[in-house]
Design a protein around this motif. Structure first.
Motif, PDB file in Angstrom:
ATOM      1  N   VAL A  46     -20.386 -10.853   2.116  1.00 51.22           N
ATOM      2  CA  VAL A  46     -20.480  -9.472   1.482  1.00 51.22           C
ATOM      3  C   VAL A  46     -21.133  -8.467   2.237  1.00 51.22           C
ATOM      4  N   LYS A  47     -22.568  -8.802   2.086  1.00 51.44           N
ATOM      5  CA  LYS A  47     -23.489  -7.858   2.829  1.00 51.44           C
ATOM      6  C   LYS A  47     -23.383  -7.626   4.394  1.00 51.44           C
ATOM      7  N   ASP A  48     -23.355  -8.646   5.017  1.00 49.66           N
ATOM      8  CA  ASP A  48     -23.377  -8.606   6.382  1.00 49.66           C
ATOM      9  C   ASP A  48     -21.956  -8.144   6.994  1.00 49.66           C
ATOM     10  N   TYR A  49     -20.688  -8.167   6.269  1.00 53.57           N
ATOM     11  CA  TYR A  49     -19.532  -8.037   6.839  1.00 53.57           C
ATOM     12  C   TYR A  49     -18.487  -7.339   5.887  1.00 53.57           C
ATOM     13  N   ALA A  50     -18.232  -7.651   4.650  1.00 56.69           N
ATOM     14  CA  ALA A  50     -17.145  -7.224   4.015  1.00 56.69           C
ATOM     15  C   ALA A  50     -17.574  -5.753   3.654  1.00 56.69           C
ATOM     16  N   ASN A  51     -18.644  -5.381   3.274  1.00 55.96           N
ATOM     17  CA  ASN A  51     -19.084  -4.209   2.907  1.00 55.96           C
ATOM     18  C   ASN A  51     -19.224  -3.174   4.002  1.00 55.96           C
ATOM     19  N   PRO A  52     -19.875  -3.766   5.035  1.00 56.55           N
ATOM     20  CA  PRO A  52     -20.218  -2.629   6.281  1.00 56.55           C
ATOM     21  C   PRO A  52     -18.928  -2.307   7.017  1.00 56.55           C
ATOM     22  N   GLY A 148     -10.880   3.625   0.296  1.00 58.50           N
ATOM     23  CA  GLY A 148     -10.896   2.945   1.321  1.00 58.50           C
ATOM     24  C   GLY A 148     -12.012   2.107   1.649  1.00 58.50           C
ATOM     25  N   HIS A 149     -13.085   2.055   1.038  1.00 56.01           N
ATOM     26  CA  HIS A 149     -14.255   1.323   1.104  1.00 56.01           C
ATOM     27  C   HIS A 149     -14.180   0.180   0.233  1.00 56.01           C
ATOM     28  N   GLU A 150     -14.280   0.469  -1.026  1.00 59.98           N
ATOM     29  CA  GLU A 150     -14.329  -0.630  -2.101  1.00 59.98           C
ATOM     30  C   GLU A 150     -13.232  -1.473  -2.117  1.00 59.98           C
ATOM     31  N   THR A 151     -12.018  -1.008  -2.087  1.00 67.93           N
ATOM     32  CA  THR A 151     -10.923  -2.055  -2.079  1.00 67.93           C
ATOM     33  C   THR A 151     -10.689  -3.040  -0.990  1.00 67.93           C
ATOM     34  N   THR A 152     -11.100  -2.362   0.299  1.00 69.21           N
ATOM     35  CA  THR A 152     -10.725  -3.215   1.442  1.00 69.21           C
ATOM     36  C   THR A 152     -11.973  -4.456   1.650  1.00 69.21           C
ATOM     37  N   SER A 153     -13.143  -3.949   1.134  1.00 69.09           N
ATOM     38  CA  SER A 153     -14.383  -4.972   1.113  1.00 69.09           C
ATOM     39  C   SER A 153     -14.026  -5.948   0.106  1.00 69.09           C
ATOM     40  N   THR A 154     -13.488  -5.564  -1.044  1.00 66.41           N
ATOM     41  CA  THR A 154     -12.981  -6.695  -2.023  1.00 66.41           C
ATOM     42  C   THR A 154     -11.910  -7.801  -1.471  1.00 66.41           C
ATOM     43  N   ILE A 156     -11.649  -8.449   1.820  1.00 64.79           N
ATOM     44  CA  ILE A 156     -12.143  -9.113   2.597  1.00 64.79           C
ATOM     45  C   ILE A 156     -12.795 -10.402   2.006  1.00 64.79           C
ATOM     46  N   SER A 157     -13.514 -10.135   1.042  1.00 61.03           N
ATOM     47  CA  SER A 157     -14.462 -10.996   0.515  1.00 61.03           C
ATOM     48  C   SER A 157     -13.872 -12.122  -0.399  1.00 61.03           C
ATOM     49  N   THR A 158     -13.141 -11.717  -1.322  1.00 62.10           N
ATOM     50  CA  THR A 158     -12.145 -12.283  -2.479  1.00 62.10           C
ATOM     51  C   THR A 158     -11.372 -13.065  -1.389  1.00 62.10           C
ATOM     52  N   GLY A 159     -10.650 -12.777  -0.261  1.00 59.42           N
ATOM     53  CA  GLY A 159      -9.729 -13.261   0.443  1.00 59.42           C
ATOM     54  C   GLY A 159     -10.164 -14.504   1.090  1.00 59.42           C
ATOM     55  N   THR A 160     -11.490 -14.234   1.653  1.00 57.05           N
ATOM     56  CA  THR A 160     -12.127 -15.296   2.215  1.00 57.05           C
ATOM     57  C   THR A 160     -12.378 -16.565   1.203  1.00 57.05           C
ATOM     58  N   LEU A 161     -12.910 -16.244  -0.010  1.00 61.09           N
ATOM     59  CA  LEU A 161     -13.172 -17.047  -0.867  1.00 61.09           C
ATOM     60  C   LEU A 161     -11.831 -17.933  -1.349  1.00 61.09           C
ATOM     61  N   MET A 162     -10.634 -17.075  -1.385  1.00 54.91           N
ATOM     62  CA  MET A 162      -9.435 -17.681  -1.914  1.00 54.91           C
ATOM     63  C   MET A 162      -9.094 -18.740  -0.711  1.00 54.91           C
ATOM     64  N   PHE A 190      -1.868 -12.365  -4.686  1.00 50.09           N
ATOM     65  CA  PHE A 190      -2.324 -13.439  -5.213  1.00 50.09           C
ATOM     66  C   PHE A 190      -3.475 -12.953  -6.097  1.00 50.09           C
ATOM     67  N   HIS A 191      -4.376 -12.000  -5.510  1.00 49.59           N
ATOM     68  CA  HIS A 191      -5.641 -11.764  -6.323  1.00 49.59           C
ATOM     69  C   HIS A 191      -5.995 -10.446  -5.356  1.00 49.59           C
ATOM     70  N   GLY A 192      -5.470  -9.345  -5.480  1.00 52.13           N
ATOM     71  CA  GLY A 192      -5.551  -8.208  -4.815  1.00 52.13           C
ATOM     72  C   GLY A 192      -6.828  -7.463  -5.382  1.00 52.13           C
ATOM     73  N   PRO A 193      -7.409  -6.504  -4.858  1.00 51.51           N
ATOM     74  CA  PRO A 193      -8.540  -5.685  -5.383  1.00 51.51           C
ATOM     75  C   PRO A 193      -8.215  -4.897  -6.453  1.00 51.51           C
ATOM     76  N   SER A 194      -7.010  -4.257  -6.819  1.00 50.80           N
ATOM     77  CA  SER A 194      -6.753  -3.431  -7.745  1.00 50.80           C
ATOM     78  C   SER A 194      -5.958  -4.151  -9.085  1.00 50.80           C
ATOM     79  N   THR A 195      -6.805  -4.046 -10.203  1.00 49.63           N
ATOM     80  CA  THR A 195      -6.196  -5.040 -11.255  1.00 49.63           C
ATOM     81  C   THR A 195      -5.064  -3.915 -12.042  1.00 49.63           C
ATOM     82  N   ILE A 196      -5.478  -2.763 -12.296  1.00 51.44           N
ATOM     83  CA  ILE A 196      -4.486  -2.099 -12.989  1.00 51.44           C
ATOM     84  C   ILE A 196      -3.995  -0.880 -12.180  1.00 51.44           C
ATOM     85  N   ALA A 197      -2.867  -0.296 -12.223  1.00 57.19           N
ATOM     86  CA  ALA A 197      -2.665   1.288 -11.822  1.00 57.19           C
ATOM     87  C   ALA A 197      -3.057   1.968 -12.849  1.00 57.19           C
ATOM     88  N   GLY A 198      -2.991   3.273 -12.176  1.00 59.40           N
ATOM     89  CA  GLY A 198      -3.472   4.552 -13.135  1.00 59.40           C
ATOM     90  C   GLY A 198      -2.677   4.690 -14.325  1.00 59.40           C
TER      91      GLY A 198
END
Length: 270
Positions: A46-52, A148-154, A156-162, A190-198
């Motif tokens: 997360v710190k070294d890759y998915a966030n930056p 564009g930052h928060e969702t893609t970071s999530t 990458i990180s949760t996708g790797t965990l899956m 399967f487990h995308g970054p956005s849980t709900i729509a507006g």
């Protein structure tokens, strides 16, 4: 009507072709991040890759100088962590103010010296008879950076965990890189970054699952529930990187479909 106008203006710059053209730079940023940790033999994903990775990509795309990427990262993190449905922390207001002041200066610089970045392109749209005013442009840049930052970071990180939780799926991907685009779509489903729509509003009375929803009622669609709909996806609770699906709802639907979906896909693939 406001949304239609703003979206159509930004879409002129934010095209799939423009996103695909960023692929070599995204690859370069990914390689740089891996080079920084290679000698250690380990990394905090997360710190070294998915966030930056996504914050550097979106900052580059918008036209933020490399020396200021760190500032954007700090603002983005603080604002993302302090915002929620019906919630705005006091510190977030201060961060938004600092961010807006910085962006105003950058927009002016790009007016004087345009480049091939998104701010320059959005500035250039002024010449087409319609334009984004300053507050609209600021708001749009703020949205692009934080969304564009928060969702893609999530992703990458949760996708790797899956994939680590499903070693047989990871093995399939390692053996066949041609599966990667389909795998990105499956991770989003399967487990995308956005849980709900507006929030949406019911246009008429309707009964769903025995519950009466009246015209005008607020509805919060659960994207993750829709993406596990067993009527659409066979074995919907199983992760399957070979799944051939026509669509999912991880990027939303209709006129509010995620503008940055092509960029998220490029980053996910890489």
């Amino acid at each position: 009507p406001d949304h239609r106008r703003l979206r159509s203006l930004v879409s002129k710059a934010f095209t799939p072709k423009f996103m695909e053209g960023l692929r070599p730079r995204v690859q370069e940023i990914a390689n740089e991040l891996l080079d920084q940790v290679e000698e250690k033999g380990e990394m905090d994903l997360v710190k070294d890759y998915a966030n930056p990775l996504p914050i550097n990509v979106i900052s580059d795309m918008i036209g933020v100088p490399k020396s200021d990427h760190g500032k954007i990262h700090v603002w983005s993190e603080k604002i993302a962590n302090g915002l929620g449905l019906g919630r705005l922390d006091a510190e977030v207001s201060e961060n938004l103010k600092e961010f807006s002041e910085y962006m105003r200066g950058l927009i002016e610089q790009k007016r004087q010296n345009p480049g091939d970045d998104l701010i320059s392109q959005l500035n250039a749209i002024d010449d087409l008879g319609d334009r984004l005013n300053e507050s609209e442009l600021l708001s749009m840049l703020q949205l692009l950076i934080f969304a564009g930052h928060e969702t893609t970071s999530t992703l990458i990180s949760t996708g790797t965990l899956m994939l680590l939780d499903h070693p047989e799926q990871l093995a399939l991907l390692k053996e066949n890189h041609a599966l990667i685009p389909a795998a990105v779509e499956e991770l989003l489903r399967f487990h995308g970054p956005s849980t709900i729509a507006g929030p949406r509003y019911a246009k008429e009375d309707i009964e769903l699952g025995g519950q009466l929803i009246k015209k005008g009622d607020v509805v919060l669609p659960l994207l993750k529930s829709a993406n596990r709909d067993e009527r659409i996806f066979a074995d919907s609770d199983e992760l399957d990187v070979t799944r051939n699906m026509k669509r999912h709802l991880a990027f939303g639907q209709g006129i509010h479909m995620c503008l940055g979906a092509p960029l998220a896909r490029v980053e996910g693939d890489i």
